[in-house]
Design a protein around this motif. Sequence first.
Motif, PDB file in Angstrom:
ATOM      1  N   ARG A 134       0.821  -1.213   0.000  1.00 28.28           N
ATOM      2  CA  ARG A 134       0.000   0.000   0.000  1.00 28.28           C
ATOM      3  C   ARG A 134       0.857   1.266   0.000  1.00 28.28           C
ATOM      4  N   GLY A 135       2.167   1.115  -0.039  1.00 23.90           N
ATOM      5  CA  GLY A 135       3.060   2.269  -0.041  1.00 23.90           C
ATOM      6  C   GLY A 135       3.115   2.974   1.296  1.00 23.90           C
ATOM      7  N   GLU A 136       2.893   2.225   2.376  1.00 19.13           N
ATOM      8  CA  GLU A 136       2.853   2.825   3.713  1.00 19.13           C
ATOM      9  C   GLU A 136       4.080   2.508   4.552  1.00 19.13           C
ATOM     10  N   VAL A 137       5.150   2.050   3.919  1.00 15.15           N
ATOM     11  CA  VAL A 137       6.372   1.748   4.657  1.00 15.15           C
ATOM     12  C   VAL A 137       7.303   2.948   4.530  1.00 15.15           C
ATOM     13  N   ASP A 138       7.698   3.484   5.656  1.00 23.99           N
ATOM     14  CA  ASP A 138       8.595   4.634   5.693  1.00 23.99           C
ATOM     15  C   ASP A 138       9.918   4.185   6.303  1.00 23.99           C
ATOM     16  N   LEU A 139      10.903   3.941   5.450  1.00 19.92           N
ATOM     17  CA  LEU A 139      12.177   3.423   5.930  1.00 19.92           C
ATOM     18  C   LEU A 139      12.962   4.440   6.744  1.00 19.92           C
ATOM     19  N   SER A 140      12.539   5.697   6.746  1.00 18.42           N
ATOM     20  CA  SER A 140      13.226   6.675   7.585  1.00 18.42           C
ATOM     21  C   SER A 140      12.938   6.414   9.061  1.00 18.42           C
ATOM     22  N   LEU A 141      11.951   5.579   9.338  1.00 19.57           N
ATOM     23  CA  LEU A 141      11.607   5.256  10.721  1.00 19.57           C
ATOM     24  C   LEU A 141      12.278   3.975  11.213  1.00 19.57           C
ATOM     25  N   VAL A 142      13.096   3.343  10.354  1.00 21.89           N
ATOM     26  CA  VAL A 142      13.744   2.092  10.713  1.00 21.89           C
ATOM     27  C   VAL A 142      14.888   2.359  11.673  1.00 21.89           C
ATOM     28  N   SER A 143      14.984   1.536  12.685  1.00 19.29           N
ATOM     29  CA  SER A 143      16.048   1.662  13.670  1.00 19.29           C
ATOM     30  C   SER A 143      16.712   0.311  13.844  1.00 19.29           C
ATOM     31  N   ILE A 144      18.016   0.319  13.985  1.00 22.57           N
ATOM     32  CA  ILE A 144      18.742  -0.923  14.220  1.00 22.57           C
ATOM     33  C   ILE A 144      19.284  -0.873  15.629  1.00 22.57           C
TER      34      ILE A 144
END
Length: 120
Positions: free
Chosen positions: A87-97
């Motif tokens: 759905r195009g709702e993934v925001d990789l800027s919110l990914v944390s490792i």
Amino acid sequence: MTRVQLTDAEWEFIGPYLPIGQYGPYPERLRQQFEGVIWRFKTGGQWREMPQEFGAWATVSNRFRQWRDAGVFEALLEGLIAEAAKRGEVDLSLVSIDSTTARAHHDAAGMHLDEDVLTA
């Protein structure tokens, strides 16, 4: 008491991830047991405090462990991410490792090393 109830749409997505073995669980109780697991972690209550509406606490606890060991929760998370990506709702800027922390032995605190040991 915190009320936990999945919508039909949520259950339609989650249900296929839950394995049904030859000897159980009874499919009509899976939703009830999954809601019991959600209740446990949403409230922070103990398994023994679980309201009877979710079934026997020991059964729900055992079911949680079986699902955990079978990797159900990881698969469910990956499925949710894939669905959101469609759905195009993934925001990789919110990914944390997250990194792992290794604790030093208590004897290591204040330890003094010779210069030749440090250079080695």
